[in-house]
Design an enzyme around this catalytic site. Structure first.
Site, mmCIF file in Angstrom:
data_model
loop_
_atom_site.group_PDB
_atom_site.id
_atom_site.type_symbol
_atom_site.label_atom_id
_atom_site.label_comp_id
_atom_site.label_asym_id
_atom_site.label_seq_id
_atom_site.Cartn_x
_atom_site.Cartn_y
_atom_site.Cartn_z
ATOM 1 N N VAL A 52 0.805 -1.225 0.000
ATOM 2 C CA VAL A 52 0.000 0.000 0.000
ATOM 3 C C VAL A 52 0.842 1.282 0.000
ATOM 4 O O VAL A 52 0.309 2.367 -0.249
ATOM 5 C CB VAL A 52 -0.963 -0.001 1.210
ATOM 6 C CG1 VAL A 52 -0.210 0.302 2.509
ATOM 7 C CG2 VAL A 52 -2.128 0.949 1.002
ATOM 8 N N TYR A 53 2.141 1.192 0.238
ATOM 9 C CA TYR A 53 2.989 2.397 0.238
ATOM 10 C C TYR A 53 3.174 2.887 -1.183
ATOM 11 O O TYR A 53 3.593 2.127 -2.032
ATOM 12 C CB TYR A 53 4.367 2.119 0.841
ATOM 13 C CG TYR A 53 4.401 1.693 2.291
ATOM 14 C CD1 TYR A 53 3.287 1.793 3.125
ATOM 15 C CD2 TYR A 53 5.561 1.162 2.842
ATOM 16 C CE1 TYR A 53 3.344 1.384 4.452
ATOM 17 C CE2 TYR A 53 5.622 0.762 4.164
ATOM 18 C CZ TYR A 53 4.516 0.865 4.962
ATOM 19 O OH TYR A 53 4.567 0.457 6.277
ATOM 20 N N SER A 54 2.899 4.120 -1.604
ATOM 21 C CA SER A 54 2.343 5.168 -0.748
ATOM 22 C C SER A 54 1.038 5.670 -1.386
ATOM 23 O O SER A 54 1.004 6.716 -2.010
ATOM 24 C CB SER A 54 3.355 6.297 -0.623
ATOM 25 O OG SER A 54 3.866 6.621 -1.932
ATOM 26 N N GLY A 63 1.907 0.654 -4.207
ATOM 27 C CA GLY A 63 2.916 -0.100 -4.944
ATOM 28 C C GLY A 63 4.113 0.721 -5.371
ATOM 29 O O GLY A 63 5.093 0.180 -5.896
#
Length: 316
Positions: A52-54, A63
């Protein structure tokens, strides 16, 4: 450099992890590559990210951090030297979240593709999923480990009760168990970990990695008044939660120890974590090589028992 085992696994890491949450957010690809290069050059190997970053950045989808790390590892040809941690479970879009078998099988392939690798060293459940039985999640992880796509599993943000149940399931089914807990922990935020999780992890030999190791930057000493909040558009807004009597007392103790050690408050705060029993490595982020070098010096700082007690008492 001293390496520490993660739980009972065969993964061993230097006592400082690099947080990848800033990659694709407050550090672009060029800056991220520079930080990653300096981190590895210093003898470190644990790089932490999540699918989930960012995604919280306007225009991002999630991704971005994995993609940057994947490009960097491919460009440097150093995959075998890196211990990569990534996570699954946070929402990546409609119907793309949680810890069901269906979603994990899909999400792990996406992470492998972005990381440009065929295996993940340490794969974590990002959050608890009350809608999915632990047996389903842990059974899926066992399949991924058997297939060679994941080496070791762990979790982030799970309660001691959930971890107890997970260990019971893994023992009963003879599946790989959680070897790592990643949890928010620092000199300011202590109760959430120390109340139950610390004793549980020590008893069961589960290696702990901490995030928010500098309390989102507060323990660096950068924010000492409301006027200082403007120093960081990304972080400043959250400092009001720390800027109180207790927070200032902690900063004063950090200042005193830092002066005695010819160090910075951030270095002392990280060194306090490194000295905690059962804590394998604090995870901290850096958006520049200069920030990273400050953090790295914490691993060379040996706090005496009196200094550790002084900091612990000030933050009680």
């Amino acid at each position: 450099m001293e390496k520490r085992a993660i739980g009972r696994s065969d993964l061993s890491v230097a006592p400082l992890g690099l947080g990848g949450n800033v990659f694709g957010w407050s550090a672009d690809e060029k800056a991220s590559f520079a930080v990653l290069d300096a981190f590895v050059a210093g003898g470190f190997n644990l790089i932490d990210t999540a699918d989930v970053y960012s995604a919280w950045v306007p225009g991002n989808r999630g991704g971005e951090s994995e993609t940057i790390i994947g490009k960097w590892m491919k460009a440097r040809g150093n995959r075998a030297d890196i211990v990569v941690t990534t996570k699954v479970g946070s929402e990546m879009g409609p119907g793309k979240k949680g810890l069901s078998r269906r979603y994990i099988v899909e999400a792990v392939e996406d992470s492998l593709r972005r990381l440009q690798t065929d295996y993940i060293d340490l794969y974590l459940s990002h959050w608890e999923d009350p809608d999915v039985e632990l047996e389903e999640t842990l059974g899926t992880y066992a399949e991924l480990i058997s297939a060679g796509k994941v080496r070791v599993i762990g979790n982030s943000n799970h309660s001691a009760n959930t971890m107890f149940k997970a260990l019971a399931v893994s023992t009963k089914e003879m599946w790989p168990r959680f070897e790592n807990l990643q949890t928010p922990y620092n000199l300011y935020d202590r109760a959430g970990f120390e109340t139950e999780l610390e004793a549980f992890c020590l008893k069961n030999e589960i290696g702990v990695t901490s995030y928010y190791s500098l309390a989102k930057g507060f323990l660096s000493g950068k924010y000492r008044s409301e006027a200082d909040f403007a120093k960081s558009q990304a972080r400043g807004g959250g400092m009001a939660n720390y800027l109180n009597e207790r927070g200032l007392r902690i900063l004063a103790a950090l200042d005193q120890v830092a002066q005695a050690k010819n160090a910075t408050p951030a270095q002392v705060a990280i060194a306090w974590l490194i000295a905690r029993p059962g804590l394998v490595a604090p995870i901290a982020s850096a958006t520049s090589v200069e920030q990273l070098q400050d953090l790295v010096k914490a691993t060379e700082l040996n706090l005496g028992s009196g200094e550790i007690e002084q900091l612990t008492k000030a933050s009680a």
